[in-house]
Design a protein around this motif. Structure first.
Motif, short mmCIF file in Angstrom:
data_model
loop_
_atom_site.label_atom_id
_atom_site.label_comp_id
_atom_site.label_asym_id
_atom_site.label_seq_id
_atom_site.Cartn_x
_atom_site.Cartn_y
_atom_site.Cartn_z
N VAL A 29 0.84 -1.21 0.00
CA VAL A 29 0.00 0.00 0.00
C VAL A 29 0.87 1.25 0.00
O VAL A 29 0.66 2.18 -0.80
N MET A 30 1.84 1.32 0.89
CA MET A 30 2.68 2.50 1.00
C MET A 30 3.52 2.71 -0.26
O MET A 30 3.73 3.84 -0.71
N ASP A 31 4.00 1.63 -0.83
CA ASP A 31 4.82 1.73 -2.05
C ASP A 31 4.00 2.29 -3.21
O ASP A 31 4.45 3.20 -3.91
N GLU A 32 2.79 1.78 -3.39
CA GLU A 32 2.00 2.13 -4.57
C GLU A 32 1.19 3.41 -4.42
O GLU A 32 0.89 4.08 -5.41
N TYR A 33 0.82 3.76 -3.17
CA TYR A 33 -0.08 4.90 -2.98
C TYR A 33 0.53 6.05 -2.17
O TYR A 33 -0.05 7.13 -2.13
N ALA A 34 1.68 5.82 -1.53
CA ALA A 34 2.28 6.88 -0.71
C ALA A 34 3.71 7.19 -1.11
O ALA A 34 4.52 7.61 -0.29
N GLY A 35 4.02 6.99 -2.38
CA GLY A 35 5.30 7.45 -2.90
C GLY A 35 6.48 6.56 -2.62
O GLY A 35 7.50 7.03 -2.13
N SER A 39 -5.14 12.06 -4.14
CA SER A 39 -6.02 10.91 -4.37
C SER A 39 -5.39 9.61 -3.91
O SER A 39 -6.04 8.77 -3.27
N ARG A 40 -4.13 9.44 -4.23
CA ARG A 40 -3.43 8.22 -3.83
C ARG A 40 -3.23 8.16 -2.31
O ARG A 40 -3.35 7.10 -1.70
N LEU A 41 -2.93 9.28 -1.71
CA LEU A 41 -2.75 9.31 -0.26
C LEU A 41 -4.06 8.98 0.47
O LEU A 41 -4.04 8.33 1.52
N ALA A 50 0.43 8.39 10.54
CA ALA A 50 0.98 9.72 10.81
C ALA A 50 1.70 10.27 9.58
O ALA A 50 1.54 11.45 9.22
N LEU A 51 2.47 9.43 8.92
CA LEU A 51 3.21 9.87 7.74
C LEU A 51 2.27 10.33 6.63
O LEU A 51 2.48 11.38 6.01
N ILE A 52 1.24 9.56 6.37
CA ILE A 52 0.27 9.92 5.33
C ILE A 52 -0.36 11.29 5.63
O ILE A 52 -0.50 12.14 4.75
#
Length: 565
Positions: free
Chosen positions: A446-452, A463-465, A505-507
């Motif tokens: 999830v983090m790789d594909e949607y949070a950079g 949108s991805r976040l 928190a990061l998102i």
């Protein structure tokens, strides 16, 4: 689980660089009892476990502490705490001299002066740096070491002023079924930053071959967030430029062999994008996107003597790189070294991510202090900066305890019974549909594909976040159902719980900084340029399951920030 209650004046959570040095400094206050809780063993735990070949923060001749503050501020594009940086820089050389007295080998020239590797770092033989620090902590008569105990949650209570104050922590042994209820007058978080949040460079068995310690899970951040502590600048992620596959450091080659970054055609590209830490990664990503990769550090043609120096240097911290050269028969003198960016990390030793602290290193929770990679506001602190912060925090804790009333809970502790029941629920649960490893892999995807992450060239948009946040929430809801057959598996459950909290928190921080201030570290496709509104600290407080964003004005150079609460 068997319950063990421990009373101490000071609890240090994490026996890494900052934690060990804080224990050494607190050894000067023999009237205080100090407990270091470490989930591994302080002998070889934390970022220095495998050693290091340079001290990257040192004030060499002809330079001043202010020079270093300016360098770190420029590299982070101004989003730093100058007061924190200066207080660290003023101690860098003193802690270095202390390390040498303790047995660290620092290379010297024919005149007996330290051999520098650039104007702000010096060369060492640092394979044994962590055992040296561990020995220093163990030698203190008022310090006790609790190895193989994983701390998961802080204990807090309302102080006389009605505001939260730390009163200890909860944890468990990773080797046997023992629950720890540790009651302390002050707590120092020194657990390091967060790795393993994103999908790493290497798959499967090799997934732990990464730049940052894979065992640093963001535990301190998670504990702080759950206790209501304020965090800062988590959106300033750190992405390391590393040697391909081995993920070994590149600074040793770039500075030690003066190697330039070149593309597949041999063209030097580093100057086109900039020489800041984030820009070196960004340039490599852009060259590959443009079809001019792969990218390299141009070492071909260096002398055999320089090549031997690189072999030795990497044996001090990343032996796999030396082994790769030897096994292939192609050393750096005959072949350029391919480079790539790592996955993103949250680490306050290289960026400004972490707890929001004052100059005493106290967090916004009374009696809770932070030092090292877990403390925010002061990037480029590296090893010696972590030592300096550990010492500053130790001195502040001693001063705090000389003025503060006891806050430790005596007698029955309902919160302890509740936490022990939580641990036991995992240990008594039957295997369900998911394991901690499955949740971790899903989280990283999830983090790789949607949070950079790496697969998106570190890019993201609103949108991805939003998708990332929704899916991380879904994974969080599954943690309570995970089963553990022993306390080692229980450790894995709490490590994934910690990482998921850090993800939330990061998102929130990535969404809140509506600009691109640090290429690759924060590549926001909705806001591809810097904004004047970005001249602030993006802070957060976790409350009732939601991240609340706070924007604070920048602290000016020459001004010391102190908490007003």
């Amino acid at each position: 689980m068997k319950t063990q209650i421990i009373y101490t004046d000071v609890l240090i959570v994490g026996g890494g660089t900052a934690g060990c040095y804080a224990a050494i400094a607190l050894g000067r206050h023999e009237g205080l009892s100090v407990l270091v809780a470490e989930k591994a063993n302080i002998e070889r735990s934390g970022c220095l476990a495998a050693g290091v070949n340079a001290l990257n923060a040192y004030i060499t001749e002809g330079h001043t502490s202010e020079d270093y503050v300016d360098y770190a501020s420029t590299d982070a594009d101004g989003i730093v705490r100058p007061d924190l940086l200066l207080s660290i820089c003023e101690r860098l050389n003193a802690v270095t001299a202390d390390l040498e007295k303790r047995g660290l080998v620092i290379l010297k020239d024919e005149n007996g002066k330290y051999v520098s590797r650039g104007w702000r770092n010096i060369k060492i033989n640092g394979e044994n740096i962590k055992p040296i620090l561990a020995q220093g902590a163990r030698e203190q008569r008022n310090v006790k070491i609790l190895n193989h105990v994983n701390i998961t949650d802080l204990q807090t209570a309302a102080g006389k002023d009605g505001k939260p104050r730390v009163t200890g922590a909860f944890g468990f042994s990773v080797n046997e079924a023992v629950f720890y209820d540790i009651r302390a007058r002050a707590v120092l978080i020194a657990t390091g930053g967060a790795a393993g949040v994103y999908r790493p460079n290497n798959p499967g068995f090799s997934r732990h071959k990464m730049w940052y310690s894979p065992f640093n899970t963001g535990a301190g951040y998670a504990m702080g967030l759950l206790s209501g502590a304020e965090m800062t600048t988590l959106e300033m992620r750190f992405i390391a430029l590393r040697c391909k596959d081995t993920i070994a450091p590149t600074g040793t080659i770039a500075q030690g062999a003066h190697a330039r970054q070149v593309n597949a055609a041999g063209d030097v590209y580093e100057t086109r994008y900039g020489l800041k830490t984030s820009e070196r990664v960004w340039g490599t990503v852009e060259e590959n996107r443009a079809g001019r990769g792969p990218c390299f550090l141009a070492t071909k043609g260096i002398s055999k003597e320089a090549e031997q120096d690189l072999f030795k240097a990497y044996l001090n911290m990343a032996p796999s790189q030396t082994l790769k050269w030897l096994e292939s028969g192609e050393g750096p003198s005959s072949e350029n070294v391919e480079v790539e960016g790592s996955e993103p990390y949250i680490v306050g030793g290289h960026t400004a991510s972490g707890f929001w602290v004052d100059t005493a290193r106290e967090t916004t929770v009374r009696g809770l202090f932070a030092a090292g990679d877990v403390a925010g506001g002061a990037p480029q602190k590296y090893v010696t900066g972590a030592l300096a912060e550990g010492e500053i925090a130790a001195e502040s804790i001693a001063d705090f305890l000389s003025r503060a009333e006891s806050a430790a809970i005596v007698g029955e502790n309902p919160a302890a019974a509740q936490k022990r029941t939580e641990y036991e629920s995992h240990l008594s649960a039957h295997g369900g549909a998911f394991t901690a490893e499955m949740l971790e892999e899903a989280m990283q995807k999830v983090m790789d594909e949607y949070a950079g992450g790496i697969s998106c060239q570190y890019r993201y948009n609103e949108s991805r976040l939003a998708v990332a946040d929704a899916r991380i929430r879904e994974l969080q809801a599954l943690v309570s159902s995970l089963a553990a057959t022993d306390t080692d598996e229980l450790l894995r459950i709490y490590e994934v719980r910690e990482r998921l909290i850090v993800c939330r928190a990061l998102i929130a921080h990535l969404r809140a900084r509506r600009e691109t201030r640090w290429h690759s570290f924060g590549e926001n496709l909705d806001y591809p340029e810097k904004s004047a509104d970005g001249q602030c600290y993006v802070n957060s407080v976790y409350k009732d399951g939601e991240m609340n964003i706070i924007r604070r004005p920048l602290v000016a150079k020459g001004v010391c920030y102190e908490h007003k609460n």
